[in-house]
Scaffold this active site. Structure first.
Site, PDB file in Angstrom:
ATOM      1  N   ASP A  35       0.812  -1.222   0.000  1.00  0.00           N
ATOM      2  CA  ASP A  35       0.000   0.000   0.000  1.00  0.00           C
ATOM      3  C   ASP A  35       0.843   1.268   0.000  1.00  0.00           C
ATOM      4  OD1 ASP A  35      -2.819  -1.079   2.062  1.00  0.00           O
ATOM      5  OD2 ASP A  35      -1.986  -1.759   0.159  1.00  0.00           O
ATOM      6  N   ASP A  39       0.658   4.174  -2.652  1.00  0.00           N
ATOM      7  CA  ASP A  39       0.352   5.558  -2.275  1.00  0.00           C
ATOM      8  C   ASP A  39       1.428   6.519  -2.760  1.00  0.00           C
ATOM      9  OD1 ASP A  39      -2.035   4.953  -1.082  1.00  0.00           O
ATOM     10  OD2 ASP A  39      -1.136   4.616   0.886  1.00  0.00           O
ATOM     11  N   SER A  84     -12.542   5.598  -0.159  1.00  0.00           N
ATOM     12  CA  SER A  84     -11.403   5.049   0.564  1.00  0.00           C
ATOM     13  C   SER A  84     -10.910   6.137   1.520  1.00  0.00           C
ATOM     14  CB  SER A  84     -10.402   4.559  -0.478  1.00  0.00           C
ATOM     15  OG  SER A  84      -9.242   5.258  -0.423  1.00  0.00           O
ATOM     16  N   GLU A 116     -10.345   4.276  15.796  1.00  0.00           N
ATOM     17  CA  GLU A 116     -10.760   2.886  15.613  1.00  0.00           C
ATOM     18  C   GLU A 116      -9.608   2.115  14.997  1.00  0.00           C
ATOM     19  OE1 GLU A 116     -14.267   2.911  13.093  1.00  0.00           O
ATOM     20  OE2 GLU A 116     -14.901   4.762  14.064  1.00  0.00           O
ATOM     21  N   LYS A 118      -7.882  -0.046  12.204  1.00  0.00           N
ATOM     22  CA  LYS A 118      -8.066  -0.205  10.765  1.00  0.00           C
ATOM     23  C   LYS A 118      -7.972  -1.689  10.478  1.00  0.00           C
ATOM     24  CE  LYS A 118      -6.636   1.545   6.261  1.00  0.00           C
ATOM     25  NZ  LYS A 118      -7.054   0.375   5.582  1.00  0.00           N
ATOM     26  N   ASP A 120      -7.934  -5.093   8.546  1.00  0.00           N
ATOM     27  CA  ASP A 120      -7.391  -5.397   7.230  1.00  0.00           C
ATOM     28  C   ASP A 120      -8.184  -6.528   6.579  1.00  0.00           C
ATOM     29  OD1 ASP A 120      -5.823  -5.324   5.021  1.00  0.00           O
ATOM     30  OD2 ASP A 120      -4.056  -6.223   5.956  1.00  0.00           O
ATOM     31  N   ARG A 144     -17.302  -3.615  -2.232  1.00  0.00           N
ATOM     32  CA  ARG A 144     -16.974  -2.267  -2.665  1.00  0.00           C
ATOM     33  C   ARG A 144     -16.889  -2.129  -4.192  1.00  0.00           C
ATOM     34  NH1 ARG A 144     -12.314   1.618  -0.864  1.00  0.00           N
ATOM     35  NH2 ARG A 144     -11.693   2.302  -2.923  1.00  0.00           N
ATOM     36  N   GLU A 186     -16.226  -3.969   7.780  1.00  0.00           N
ATOM     37  CA  GLU A 186     -15.137  -4.751   7.202  1.00  0.00           C
ATOM     38  C   GLU A 186     -15.363  -6.242   7.436  1.00  0.00           C
ATOM     39  OE1 GLU A 186     -13.071  -2.677   5.769  1.00  0.00           O
ATOM     40  OE2 GLU A 186     -11.136  -3.687   5.488  1.00  0.00           O
ATOM     41  N   TYR A 238     -18.620  -0.343  11.096  1.00  0.00           N
ATOM     42  CA  TYR A 238     -17.978   0.898  11.539  1.00  0.00           C
ATOM     43  C   TYR A 238     -18.582   2.171  10.962  1.00  0.00           C
ATOM     44  CZ  TYR A 238     -15.074  -0.123   7.351  1.00  0.00           C
ATOM     45  OH  TYR A 238     -14.632  -0.435   6.109  1.00  0.00           O
ATOM     46  N   LYS A 333      -1.288   4.362   8.907  1.00  0.00           N
ATOM     47  CA  LYS A 333      -0.854   3.003   8.579  1.00  0.00           C
ATOM     48  C   LYS A 333       0.382   2.640   9.391  1.00  0.00           C
ATOM     49  CE  LYS A 333      -2.452   1.028   5.002  1.00  0.00           C
ATOM     50  NZ  LYS A 333      -2.485   1.400   3.649  1.00  0.00           N
ATOM     51  N   CYS A 428      14.095 -39.456   3.681  1.00  0.00           N
ATOM     52  CA  CYS A 428      13.689 -38.736   4.880  1.00  0.00           C
ATOM     53  C   CYS A 428      14.931 -38.285   5.640  1.00  0.00           C
ATOM     54  CB  CYS A 428      12.831 -39.631   5.765  1.00  0.00           C
ATOM     55  SG  CYS A 428      12.460 -38.876   7.349  1.00  0.00           S
ATOM     56  N   CYS A 431      14.873 -40.476   9.110  1.00  0.00           N
ATOM     57  CA  CYS A 431      14.948 -41.935   9.231  1.00  0.00           C
ATOM     58  C   CYS A 431      15.475 -42.583   7.965  1.00  0.00           C
ATOM     59  CB  CYS A 431      13.590 -42.518   9.585  1.00  0.00           C
ATOM     60  SG  CYS A 431      12.431 -42.475   8.215  1.00  0.00           S
ATOM     61  N   CYS A 446       7.279 -38.795   4.231  1.00  0.00           N
ATOM     62  CA  CYS A 446       7.926 -39.975   4.780  1.00  0.00           C
ATOM     63  C   CYS A 446       6.786 -40.877   5.228  1.00  0.00           C
ATOM     64  CB  CYS A 446       8.786 -39.592   5.981  1.00  0.00           C
ATOM     65  SG  CYS A 446       9.393 -41.048   6.855  1.00  0.00           S
ATOM     66  N   CYS A 451       8.825 -43.408  11.932  1.00  0.00           N
ATOM     67  CA  CYS A 451       9.847 -42.371  11.772  1.00  0.00           C
ATOM     68  C   CYS A 451       9.895 -41.518  13.042  1.00  0.00           C
ATOM     69  CB  CYS A 451       9.520 -41.503  10.564  1.00  0.00           C
ATOM     70  SG  CYS A 451      10.575 -40.046  10.453  1.00  0.00           S
TER      71      CYS A 451
HETATM   72  S1  IVH Z   1     -14.171   4.181   7.505  1.00  0.00           S
HETATM   73  C1  IVH Z   1     -15.900   7.087   4.597  1.00  0.00           C
HETATM   74  N1  IVH Z   1     -13.227   2.660   9.454  1.00  0.00           N
HETATM   75  O1  IVH Z   1      -9.949   0.945   5.150  1.00  0.00           O
HETATM   76  C2  IVH Z   1     -15.500   6.063   5.583  1.00  0.00           C
HETATM   77  N2  IVH Z   1     -12.596   2.133   7.222  1.00  0.00           N
HETATM   78  O2  IVH Z   1      -8.221   2.506   3.379  1.00  0.00           O
HETATM   79  C3  IVH Z   1     -14.593   5.047   4.990  1.00  0.00           C
HETATM   80  N3  IVH Z   1     -11.173   0.150   7.017  1.00  0.00           N
HETATM   81  O3  IVH Z   1     -12.181   1.151   2.472  1.00  0.00           O
HETATM   82  C4  IVH Z   1     -14.237   3.899   5.784  1.00  0.00           C
HETATM   83  N4  IVH Z   1     -11.089  -0.329   9.159  1.00  0.00           N
HETATM   84  O4  IVH Z   1     -12.201  -0.996   3.937  1.00  0.00           O
HETATM   85  C5  IVH Z   1     -13.251   2.884   8.119  1.00  0.00           C
HETATM   86  N5  IVH Z   1     -12.509   1.387  11.269  1.00  0.00           N
HETATM   87  C6  IVH Z   1     -12.529   1.612   9.946  1.00  0.00           C
HETATM   88  C7  IVH Z   1     -11.840   0.782   9.022  1.00  0.00           C
HETATM   89  C8  IVH Z   1     -11.897   1.083   7.666  1.00  0.00           C
HETATM   90  C9  IVH Z   1     -10.711  -0.692   7.943  1.00  0.00           C
HETATM   91  C10 IVH Z   1     -10.891   0.008   5.580  1.00  0.00           C
HETATM   92  C11 IVH Z   1     -12.074   0.200   4.673  1.00  0.00           C
HETATM   93  C12 IVH Z   1     -11.697   1.326   3.755  1.00  0.00           C
HETATM   94  C13 IVH Z   1     -10.213   1.277   3.811  1.00  0.00           C
HETATM   95  C14 IVH Z   1      -9.605   2.590   3.436  1.00  0.00           C
END
Ligand code: IVH
Length: 730
Positions: A35, A39, A84, A116, A118, A120, A144, A186, A238, A333, A428, A431, A446, A451
């Site tokens: 990522d 970015d 995003s 909160e 994030k 994955d 999405r 998520e 969320y 991140k 092996c 053995c 094996c 063994c």
């Molecule tokens: S809020 C407009 N909250 O991160 C609000 N996203 O990089 C948008 N993600 O697409 C999302 N944990 O899939 C939000 N606590 C959290 C999250 C979260 C993971 C993901 C989500 C989003 C991506 C953006």
């Protein structure tokens, strides 16, 4: 591009590169860059375009939200774009963002943020719509996709237990929600489910899933809802939006604050991550981030950062959105947990099932705070895929408790290629029996059931915490009991420091070769244990002969062994290490058959009658109990006084005792999926309608079965009514 200026061409090339990586990431689930790198390239494009706005084109990656959805599911537009988040990688990024926001808001206003985790996984939108009884029903689940158009994965989403199928009127009232709303959140695959899936894939000779996010994405896009149900995905909510009936409210939250929205979602029965807080300064946010990073390895699912959101919906509205992300939120991140190191050697480890796994011995390197000295290469196919050699420099990645893995070979001026070919041995390493590869399988095994490596791994699995739970029966002791030299002990200590000695992972995945590691081998002594059952005839005198074994530890080990006799049938079944029989299957088998005696004589047909047991598992069980050594082993365990019975019951009892007949085609569920759902709730599905039928589930074009149900006065359900019956009481 003859008419383009060089600069314009250069910008277009950056776009093409980004499009390519978006395709790999969003469409193929096979990213080649991380990522942060993505970015960086995107930011470069943004910078170029903002310096030269005359060259911006409508299809630039900066001008849209995401990538293309892939074919296979019905596509459906999102009520509002699924955006995003912008990313921050440092304290300075966060402070700059905070300063920008405060500048855009009146200086007298108090700014509060929710912090909160994030998660994955992959984001999902759930639409709830009014039902006549005043409740809200799950109408649709959309991935999405490209941000504007998602894939309709409703039938798969329904199998995720943390997604309520219905929110009752009282719960709506308690949460302050209308009947129509949208929840975003998520979908994640917990580590335990991820490891289970990969073990299964490996057992089937398939390449393991790269990480839990890819596994969750692949699962959610599986066209078989019953497979989705078995894999156990989780959904964390969320974000709470207005329902479809109020599209003019834009992407606005339904409640005055994000913290109230999280609370309302919780009240309404959604799973909301507990690690969230509301704070008033970036200093506090940094403390939350530090705490989250410290928690990262023990959560049981993947996170890759922390999300900060302005708490007040009114402030969010005033700040608004840029093209692709809200201005009022940012994703901090965590630093990528990978490093480059050199492969010093490759050793071959023999597992409990005899499977031989190549393991790379690495020049020790710190990855995310943990020293990594070894990484699995899985099998010959993986070695070929990576085209890796001894001496190569490789990129090693670690996420959560996920076992370190080799991502790719690094080759540049500082990192020349290695020259040592990696050959799977013919014999092996423990053995010296000839290794065997079954037709169509990737793994070499094996097959010598005596063994020493297999025995060691079998014993360790048997004694593990989630099996017979014999505390104190660890590596050093097992090696001594088997009369082996203590070669592997130091290797294992290393693994446990890396969090690799969890029994859940041990099956086929522990990285503890007893070969290739220098050792001051002690004089081997006679084996005290030759099969699992021998554990139960160990005496105090036996134990006292062992190194570092005092009176006290000998007694406590004997007590532990004695206590394990009451572990119960599910644990014993799991501990035996029958192929494909994990903890869950062992539990289901134990409660279905009620005793080891009945299970041992079950035919494949009888075994397949058990929910969640397919032909592969059934075959493995029958084979196991055909083997005279295994029959003898069970007999000896029984003679030693182990409890080999369990209370007979059906796993879930919502529909116990009820018989269903399916007819016609249902709107979202296939017939197999409907059957699976009914059976997993304890119900039975019959082919013909009789007086004993409890319900007929009828879809479109239902035929004579429906007529017969009517004439017998049997209640008729449509698909939503079936889901209602199944819905866990929220
Ligand atoms: S809020 C407009 N909250 O991160 C609000 N996203 O990089 C948008 N993600 O697409 C999302 N944990 O899939 C939000 N606590 C959290 C999250 C979260 C993971 C993901 C989500 C989003 C991506 C953006």
């Amino acid at each position: 591009m003859p008419s383009m200026q060089p600069l314009q061409q250069q910008i277009e090339a950056v776009r093409e590169d980004l499009r390519h990586h978006e395709h790999l990431y969003y469409v193929l689930d096979a990213p080649q860059i991380d990522d942060a790198e993505y970015d960086r390239r995107m930011n470069r494009l943004r910078a170029l375009e903002s310096a030269h706005p005359e060259f911006i084109v409508p299809d630039s990656p900066t001008q849209r939200v995401g990538g293309k959805p892939r074919d296979g599911f019905v596509k459906s537009p999102h009520s509002r774009p699924m955006l995003s988040l912008d990313n921050a990688y440092s304290e300075a990024d966060l402070r700059a963002w905070d300063a920008r926001l405060r500048e855009s808001l009146p200086s007298t206003e108090v700014v509060r943020y929710t912090c909160e985790l994030k998660l994955d996984g992959l984001s999902l939108a759930l639409l709830y719509a009014p039902a006549p009884d005043g409740s809200a029903r799950l109408r649709r689940g959309l991935t999405r996709g490209d941000g504007s158009i998602g894939e309709d994965v409703t039938s798969n989403v329904r199998t995720i237990h943390s997604v309520p199928l219905r929110v009752a009127a009282e719960m709506l009232a308690a949460a302050g929600l209308p009947q129509s709303f949208e929840v975003r959140g998520e979908v994640v695959m917990p580590h335990a489910a991820f490891h289970r899936l990969n073990r299964e894939r490996e057992a089937q000779g398939l390449a393991p899933a790269a990480n839990p996010r890819n596994a969750a994405a692949g699962t959610l896009r599986t066209l078989e809802p019953n497979i989705v149900a078995q894999r156990r995905l989780d959904f964390y909510a969320y974000f709470l939006l207005h329902g479809e009936s109020e599209p003019e409210r834009g992407g606005e939250s339904l409640l005055p604050t994000q913290s109230a929205a999280l609370q309302a979602l919780r009240t309404a029965g959604f799973r909301v991550n507990n690690h969230a807080t509301t704070i008033g300064s970036i200093d506090e946010a940094l403390a939350f981030i530090a705490a989250a990073e410290a928690l990262r390895d023990s959560l049981g699912y993947e996170i890759d950062g922390v999300v900060l959101k302005i708490d007040s919906t009114a402030q969010q509205r005033r700040l608004g959105f840029t093209g692709r992300a809200p201005r009022w939120a940012i994703a901090y991140k965590f630093a990528a947990r990978n490093a480059v190191t050199q492969i010093k050697d490759v050793v071959f480890q023999v597992g409990r099932t005899g499977k031989v796994t190549p393991v790379a011995a690495l020049d020790p390197v710190v990855v995310g705070g943990t020293t990594v000295a070894r990484a699995t290469l899985h099998n010959a196919d993986e070695i070929a895929r990576l085209a890796v050699r001894i001496g190569d420099f490789v990129q090693v990645e670690r996420g959560g408790d996920v076992i370190p893995k080799i991502v790719r070979v690094v080759e540049d001026a500082q990192h020349p290629r290695g020259t040592g070919a990696i050959d799977i041995p013919k014999e092996c390493p423990e053995c010296a029996s000839l290794l065997v590869r079954a037709e169509g399988e990737v793994d070499w095994r094996c097959v010598n059931i005596n063994c020493s490596a297999r025995l060691r791994e079998e014993l360790l699995h048997f004694a593990a915490r989630n099996a017979m739970n014999i505390e104190g029966l660890g590596d050093a002791l097992v090696v001594q009991l088997l009369g082996q030299s203590p070669a592997s002990v130091r290797a294992r200590e290393q693994d446990s420091a890396n969090g690799l000695d969890d029994a859940e992972q041990r099956e086929g995945q522990s990285l503890s070769p007893a070969v290739g590691i220098a050792t001051n081998a002690a004089v081997p002594r006679a084996a005290l244990v030759r099969t699992l059952a021998d554990l139960y005839s160990l005496t105090r005198a036996d134990l006292l002969q062992l190194d570092r074994m005092g009176e006290k530890s000998a007694q406590s080990l004997l007590d532990e062994i004695e206590q394990s006799k009451n572990a119960g049938l599910p644990r014993v079944l799991f501990a035996l290490g029958i192929r494909f029989v994990g903890e869950r299957t062992a539990q289901v088998l134990a409660t279905h058959f009620g005793s080891m005696d009945d299970l041992m004589v079950a035919s494949t047909v009888q075994l397949e009658e058990v929910n969640e047991v397919g032909p592969r598992i059934a075959q493995a069980i029958v084979e196991f109990f055909h083997e005279p050594h295994n029959i003898e082993l069970v007999q000896r365990l029984k003679d030693a006084g182990l409890n080999l019975t369990a209370e007979k019951k059906i796993a879930s009892s919502t529909l116990t005792g009820l018989t269903f007949v399916l007819t016609g085609s249902l709107p979202t569920l296939t017939r197999e999926a409907a059957k699976e759902l009914i059976e997993s709730a304890g119900g039975r599905v019959a082919a013909t309608v009789s007086k004993k039928t409890s319900y007929v589930v009828a879809g479109e074009d239902a035929g004579s079965k429906l007529d017969r149900a009517r004439s017998l006065n049997i209640p008729i359900l449509d698909e939503p009514a079936l889901h209602n019956l199944l819905a866990p009481p929220h």
